[in-house]
Design an enzyme around this catalytic site. Structure first.
Site, mmCIF file in Angstrom:
data_model
loop_
_atom_site.group_PDB
_atom_site.id
_atom_site.type_symbol
_atom_site.label_atom_id
_atom_site.label_comp_id
_atom_site.label_asym_id
_atom_site.label_seq_id
_atom_site.Cartn_x
_atom_site.Cartn_y
_atom_site.Cartn_z
ATOM 1 N N ARG A 266 0.850 -1.181 0.000
ATOM 2 C CA ARG A 266 0.000 0.000 0.000
ATOM 3 C C ARG A 266 0.884 1.227 0.000
ATOM 4 N NH1 ARG A 266 -3.459 -2.538 -1.741
ATOM 5 N NH2 ARG A 266 -5.625 -2.799 -1.054
ATOM 6 N N GLU A 295 -2.938 7.723 -6.355
ATOM 7 C CA GLU A 295 -3.070 6.852 -7.527
ATOM 8 C C GLU A 295 -4.142 7.385 -8.467
ATOM 9 O OE1 GLU A 295 -3.510 2.719 -6.518
ATOM 10 O OE2 GLU A 295 -1.674 2.685 -5.355
ATOM 11 N N HIS A 314 -0.232 -0.559 -10.082
ATOM 12 C CA HIS A 314 -0.976 -1.349 -9.089
ATOM 13 C C HIS A 314 -1.472 -2.659 -9.699
ATOM 14 C CE1 HIS A 314 -3.366 -0.802 -5.101
ATOM 15 N NE2 HIS A 314 -3.085 -2.071 -5.304
#
Length: 358
Positions: A266, A295, A314
């Site tokens: 994370r 993000e 991701h």
């Protein structure tokens, strides 16, 4: 009884429907709720074609509350990965009895609201552990050996034979000391792979059983010691209020000269502000990121221009096997719910699941 398969373009409604069919046909629930196969309806949420984000107070959600409320009409159960299960949604659909979330944590569910309404929530721990572990090791290798840079240079017509020079070439995992911050389902898998490479593996995880860690051939240490001793550090901790910026400027300063840092867990575990200067000074030889503080990163993100940075959008859990595994784990939870059995992975265990009469 009606079940909503609120899938997306990764864990699709078709995958959820097929997993439910297998689960409920192999061992049909008894009683009124299991008298016939439940009716499964579908909703397709836009992720990953549109980024997830906060929706109505929950995190990492996709789609709108109103669209979800409309699709949930008459549903007692919903299987989803990204649906925004907010207080507004629970208030609007009192007939809902269970939400099965196809991910490692139900961050897209307001658990307090679910509990107030007596809605049982389950999740799917370990669904992406193999994929995420393999991806983390891939990031390590890419950063250590400058694979993306070499590929990009060759595609631009530049034969970078100078990367073989001693001052430019990378290092090996064999014989390296690698520190894993977190030793759960993913971190422990990474450790097994690294051990096979010949690395010496350390881990810092206050929740891991030290004897079990040692039995895996891994040395449990405190986090600061891990930072001082590791030439490669990889993050695998859960994000909680306590772990926010767990790796901050002070801990980054503990790294040995020329260390490699990997974060595929994370983004907020890591304080990104010191990273450009650490890369430019050489304290960090390379950085590999699959997750970010924002993000997607903005166009003026400082690390876009920093040296020796490997990035991915991701993708750590992005395998077809993960999607099938997520659907199967949540379908099994729905099966337990309909049979009146305890859930294997309850997110709010204080709620006693109640099966609809019909």
């Amino acid at each position: 009884m009606r079940i909503l398969a609120a899938g997306d373009h990764f864990v699709s409604p078709d995958l959820i429907r097929a997993a439910l069919r297998r689960e409920l046909s192999e061992d049909p629930p008894a009683g009124p709720a299991g008298a016939a196969q439940p009716q499964v309806t579908e909703l397709v949420l836009p992720w990953p074609h549109e980024p997830f984000g906060p929706v109505g107070g929950v995190q990492e959600a996709s789609g709108s509350e109103d669209r979800l409320i409309e699709a949930l009409q008459g549903a007692a159960v919903c299987v989803t990965q990204m649906g925004p299960f907010t207080a507004k949604v629970f208030d609007a659909r009192p007939e809902l009895r269970m939400v099965a979330v196809c991910r490692g944590g139900p961050v897209n569910v307001d658990l307090a609201a679910a509990t107030r309404h007596g809605v049982a929530v389950s999740f799917a721990p370990g669904r992406n552990a193999p994929a995420a572990a393999e991806f983390a090791v891939g990031l390590m290798l890419a950063a250590l050996r400058r694979i993306p840079t070499a590929d990009a240079e060759l595609k631009q017509g530049r034969w970078r034979g100078d990367f073989y020079a001693y001052d430019e070439c990378g290092g090996e995992l064999d014989g390296a000391t690698v520190g894993l911050v977190g030793y759960g389902a993913i971190g422990s898998r990474v450790a097994r792979v690294l051990t096979a490479f010949g690395a010496r593996v350390l881990t810092a995880d206050p929740y891991a059983d030290p004897d079990a860690v040692r039995a895996d051939g891994v040395e449990p240490v405190e986090l600061d010691e891990l930072m001082r001793r590791s030439s490669v550090v990889s993050l695998h901790a859960r994000l909680t209020p306590e772990t926010h910026h767990l790796i901050d400027a002070e801990r980054l300063a503990l790294l040995p000269e020329g260390a490699v840092l990997v974060n595929s867990a994370r983004g907020a575990l890591l304080d990104h502000a010191p990273l450009p200067d650490l890369l430019k000074s050489g304290r960090l030889r390379a950085l590999a990121l699959d997750v970010y503080d924002v993000e997607p990163p903005p166009a003026d993100w400082p690390l876009h221009d920093a040296p020796n940075v490997v990035t991915a959008p991701h993708l750590g859990g992005a395998t077809r096997q993960t999607a099938h595994r997520a659907a199967a784990i949540t379908a099994a939870e729905v099966g337990r719910f309909l049979r009146g059995r305890p859930l294997a992975h309850p997110a709010n265990p204080e709620v006693t699941p109640t099966v609809p009469e019909a």
